[in-house]
Design a protein around this motif. Sequence first.
Motif, PDB file in Angstrom:
ATOM      1  N   MET A 122      86.598  46.266  38.804  1.00 55.27           N
ATOM      2  CA  MET A 122      86.213  46.833  37.507  1.00 55.27           C
ATOM      3  C   MET A 122      84.714  47.103  37.444  1.00 55.27           C
ATOM      4  SD  MET A 122      88.938  47.428  35.868  1.00 55.27           S
ATOM      5  CE  MET A 122      88.690  47.592  34.099  1.00 55.27           C
ATOM      6  N   LYS A 123      83.942  46.248  38.118  1.00 53.24           N
ATOM      7  CA  LYS A 123      82.493  46.457  38.171  1.00 53.24           C
ATOM      8  C   LYS A 123      82.174  47.752  38.914  1.00 53.24           C
ATOM      9  CE  LYS A 123      81.066  41.955  38.670  1.00 53.24           C
ATOM     10  NZ  LYS A 123      80.613  40.856  39.527  1.00 53.24           N
ATOM     11  N   LEU A 124      82.737  47.876  40.127  1.00 55.18           N
ATOM     12  CA  LEU A 124      82.382  48.997  40.996  1.00 55.18           C
ATOM     13  C   LEU A 124      83.025  50.297  40.558  1.00 55.18           C
ATOM     14  CD1 LEU A 124      82.667  47.425  44.541  1.00 55.18           C
ATOM     15  CD2 LEU A 124      80.652  47.691  43.086  1.00 55.18           C
ATOM     16  N   PHE A 125      84.265  50.197  40.115  1.00 51.12           N
ATOM     17  CA  PHE A 125      85.085  51.384  39.967  1.00 51.12           C
ATOM     18  C   PHE A 125      85.063  51.869  38.535  1.00 51.12           C
ATOM     19  CE2 PHE A 125      89.671  52.856  39.572  1.00 51.12           C
ATOM     20  CZ  PHE A 125      89.374  54.138  39.985  1.00 51.12           C
ATOM     21  N   ARG A 126      84.883  50.957  37.587  1.00 52.05           N
ATOM     22  CA  ARG A 126      84.914  51.301  36.169  1.00 52.05           C
ATOM     23  C   ARG A 126      83.547  51.159  35.524  1.00 52.05           C
ATOM     24  NH1 ARG A 126      88.796  54.395  34.385  1.00 52.05           N
ATOM     25  NH2 ARG A 126      90.103  54.427  36.227  1.00 52.05           N
ATOM     26  N   ASN A 127      82.573  50.726  36.328  1.00 52.22           N
ATOM     27  CA  ASN A 127      81.227  50.491  35.805  1.00 52.22           C
ATOM     28  C   ASN A 127      81.236  49.563  34.597  1.00 52.22           C
ATOM     29  OD1 ASN A 127      80.055  52.321  37.706  1.00 52.22           O
ATOM     30  ND2 ASN A 127      80.890  53.981  36.449  1.00 52.22           N
ATOM     31  N   VAL A 128      82.101  48.552  34.635  1.00 54.58           N
ATOM     32  CA  VAL A 128      82.141  47.577  33.551  1.00 54.58           C
ATOM     33  C   VAL A 128      81.185  46.445  33.902  1.00 54.58           C
ATOM     34  CG1 VAL A 128      83.568  45.946  32.258  1.00 54.58           C
ATOM     35  CG2 VAL A 128      84.538  48.124  33.027  1.00 54.58           C
ATOM     36  N   GLU A 129      80.198  46.258  33.059  1.00 56.02           N
ATOM     37  CA  GLU A 129      79.227  45.192  33.266  1.00 56.02           C
ATOM     38  C   GLU A 129      79.890  43.854  32.943  1.00 56.02           C
ATOM     39  OE1 GLU A 129      76.057  44.393  35.002  1.00 56.02           O
ATOM     40  OE2 GLU A 129      76.233  46.505  34.388  1.00 56.02           O
ATOM     41  N   ASN A 130      79.876  42.926  33.877  1.00 57.88           N
ATOM     42  CA  ASN A 130      80.401  41.583  33.634  1.00 57.88           C
ATOM     43  C   ASN A 130      81.814  41.610  33.031  1.00 57.88           C
ATOM     44  OD1 ASN A 130      80.140  38.812  33.760  1.00 57.88           O
ATOM     45  ND2 ASN A 130      79.244  38.637  31.707  1.00 57.88           N
ATOM     46  N   PRO A 131      82.789  42.132  33.764  1.00 57.46           N
ATOM     47  CA  PRO A 131      84.139  42.335  33.203  1.00 57.46           C
ATOM     48  C   PRO A 131      84.757  41.028  32.704  1.00 57.46           C
ATOM     49  CG  PRO A 131      84.014  43.037  35.522  1.00 57.46           C
ATOM     50  CD  PRO A 131      82.677  42.524  35.161  1.00 57.46           C
ATOM     51  N   SER A 132      85.365  41.099  31.536  1.00 57.98           N
ATOM     52  CA  SER A 132      86.040  39.922  30.993  1.00 57.98           C
ATOM     53  C   SER A 132      87.367  39.715  31.713  1.00 57.98           C
ATOM     54  CB  SER A 132      86.275  40.096  29.492  1.00 57.98           C
ATOM     55  OG  SER A 132      86.991  41.284  29.239  1.00 57.98           O
ATOM     56  N   VAL A 133      87.740  38.449  31.900  1.00 60.80           N
ATOM     57  CA  VAL A 133      88.958  38.085  32.619  1.00 60.80           C
ATOM     58  C   VAL A 133      89.782  37.146  31.758  1.00 60.80           C
ATOM     59  CG1 VAL A 133      89.888  36.892  34.651  1.00 60.80           C
ATOM     60  CG2 VAL A 133      87.810  38.267  34.858  1.00 60.80           C
ATOM     61  N   ARG A 134      91.073  37.424  31.662  1.00 62.06           N
ATOM     62  CA  ARG A 134      91.987  36.495  30.991  1.00 62.06           C
ATOM     63  C   ARG A 134      93.210  36.257  31.845  1.00 62.06           C
ATOM     64  NH1 ARG A 134      91.554  35.503  25.255  1.00 62.06           N
ATOM     65  NH2 ARG A 134      89.687  36.496  24.429  1.00 62.06           N
ATOM     66  N   LEU A 135      93.817  35.094  31.661  1.00 64.65           N
ATOM     67  CA  LEU A 135      95.063  34.748  32.334  1.00 64.65           C
ATOM     68  C   LEU A 135      96.201  34.950  31.339  1.00 64.65           C
ATOM     69  CD1 LEU A 135      94.601  31.367  34.257  1.00 64.65           C
ATOM     70  CD2 LEU A 135      95.773  33.389  35.134  1.00 64.65           C
ATOM     71  N   LEU A 136      97.238  35.666  31.749  1.00 63.98           N
ATOM     72  CA  LEU A 136      98.378  35.870  30.863  1.00 63.98           C
ATOM     73  C   LEU A 136      99.163  34.568  30.732  1.00 63.98           C
ATOM     74  CD1 LEU A 136      99.916  37.986  29.207  1.00 63.98           C
ATOM     75  CD2 LEU A 136     101.288  38.473  31.237  1.00 63.98           C
ATOM     76  N   ASN A 137      99.432  34.184  29.487  1.00 63.60           N
ATOM     77  CA  ASN A 137     100.177  32.945  29.260  1.00 63.60           C
ATOM     78  C   ASN A 137     101.017  33.091  27.995  1.00 63.60           C
ATOM     79  OD1 ASN A 137     101.112  30.338  29.526  1.00 63.60           O
ATOM     80  ND2 ASN A 137      99.091  29.385  29.585  1.00 63.60           N
ATOM     81  N   MET A 138     101.782  32.057  27.672  1.00 64.07           N
ATOM     82  CA  MET A 138     102.693  32.113  26.534  1.00 64.07           C
ATOM     83  C   MET A 138     102.011  31.797  25.212  1.00 64.07           C
ATOM     84  SD  MET A 138     105.825  30.146  28.362  1.00 64.07           S
ATOM     85  CE  MET A 138     106.662  29.855  26.813  1.00 64.07           C
ATOM     86  N   GLY A 139     100.768  31.375  25.267  1.00 64.91           N
ATOM     87  CA  GLY A 139     100.055  31.044  24.044  1.00 64.91           C
ATOM     88  C   GLY A 139      98.605  30.806  24.392  1.00 64.91           C
ATOM     89  N   GLU A 140      97.788  30.578  23.394  1.00 62.09           N
ATOM     90  CA  GLU A 140      96.360  30.411  23.648  1.00 62.09           C
ATOM     91  C   GLU A 140      95.983  28.961  23.946  1.00 62.09           C
ATOM     92  OE1 GLU A 140      94.237  32.070  20.369  1.00 62.09           O
ATOM     93  OE2 GLU A 140      95.099  34.068  20.677  1.00 62.09           O
ATOM     94  N   GLU A 141      96.852  28.027  23.557  1.00 64.39           N
ATOM     95  CA  GLU A 141      96.534  26.615  23.738  1.00 64.39           C
ATOM     96  C   GLU A 141      96.533  26.250  25.224  1.00 64.39           C
ATOM     97  OE1 GLU A 141      99.138  27.851  22.258  1.00 64.39           O
ATOM     98  OE2 GLU A 141      99.074  27.405  20.117  1.00 64.39           O
TER      99      GLU A 141
END
Lengths: 235, 235
Positions: free
Chosen positions: A66-85
């Motif tokens: 995402m940095k190189l290809f989308r020029n997104v500075e410091n790309p945010s990352v999340r893990l897919l899960n069933m809830g936020e807890e």
Amino acid sequence: VSSGNTGAIAAGGVILLGRIPGIDRPGLGAMLPVLNRPTLLMDVGGTVRCKPINLFQFAQMGSIYMKLFRNVENPSVRLLNMGEELTKGDEVISAARQLIENSDLNYQGYAEANDIPNGISDVIICDGFTGNVVIKFGEGLGELLKDQFKEEYANHLLPKVGLLFMWTAMKRVLGRFDWEKAGGSPVLGVNGTVIKVHGRSKSKAISYAILGAANFAEHNGVGRIREEIARGGAQ
Amino acid sequence: VSSGNTGAIAAGGVILLGRIPGIDRPGLGAMLPVLNRPTLLMDVGGTVRCKPINLFQFAQMGSIYMKLFRNVENPSVRLLNMGEELTKGDEVISAARQLIENSDLNYQGYAEANDIPNGISDVIICDGFTGNVVIKFGEGLGELLKDQFKEEYANHLLPKVGLLFMWTAMKRVLGRFDWEKAGGSPVLGVNGTVIKVHGRSKSKAISYAILGAANFAEHNGVGRIREEIARGGAQ
């Protein structure tokens, strides 16, 4: 740049190009045309079930991409899960979360699936089974709705007139979700540039994908992933 | 009939009512308002990761539920997978497929996620993580599109006029997918009747759910599941 069978491309990429040293499993990403920005969902079918290290390396590779290809500075990352807890999910997800949290990645927490379309994160990580289900379910829903309304337009006069009035609004809304601009699905972790475009891609999508592949190669995407992994990803 | 937290209801059901003897894990189903008929997707969050026996028992319980509660004669059953070929997926899915195939259930093969909205099967079986992602992703997409078009109607005159012309067509299309009629999500495998309705359910949905719960109790749904499991489910 290829538009054939998903698993075959990931496997072929590994066989032909080899794996980047230190990468346990290559990841197949999908650029999702979510609200206002593309999101890289990874993996979407390359690795059916994942170990924590696989999910962690997808997060590393996806961020670099995402940095190189989308020029997104410091790309945010999340893990897919069933809830936020923190207690949600299983041990694999929990262990992957700890690896990602203790790295220098811009980890923002878990993502729930209903947040995916809202553009909640630049990169969303999941196992290949889940990612595959997400993209196929989205496609299935979209096509079904399209077919349903097409039938209405074909068989009834009122909605056809209505469509004329709504045309610009629909263009505006759909323009915020143009998956062709998303530019193909990268296979990351193989020792070269492989970009998969959708089997039904029109020429616009394929040209975006080729531009993307050229951009990735030009910016030495493979080398950057190799370096990042070699230095231990700042764990 | 409850409309609270999903996992808590499954857990609460087991604690309060106990498990049906022989059931390894209870299953939380979701009635999906897919094209023309409801589909029972199971599990949607009760059991995050499943053993083959869990998926098999979900198929048994789901079939009984659709027979008794939906009056579906010989309900069709499919396993959610990444493709239709037997080699797709992992060992858990493959072993579950063999258990289901060798039972007297009406097994029709794997389902891919893009087929879910088309009403491909009466019952679709998957692990709780995947099912949870499917229903949440569907909800997220639906709400996002609704919000997007609402904004267009609010800010522009043309689409507002268009909406008037399209109103009946939209009603017709959406009527084929009315999730409120789907009647709540059953928790199967606990020793009593538990039906979960959506947190945002309107009174119509809740009344359908109560009718469903009454119907399930009246037809001795729990007893039927207990019998079926006790006789080994014709494995």
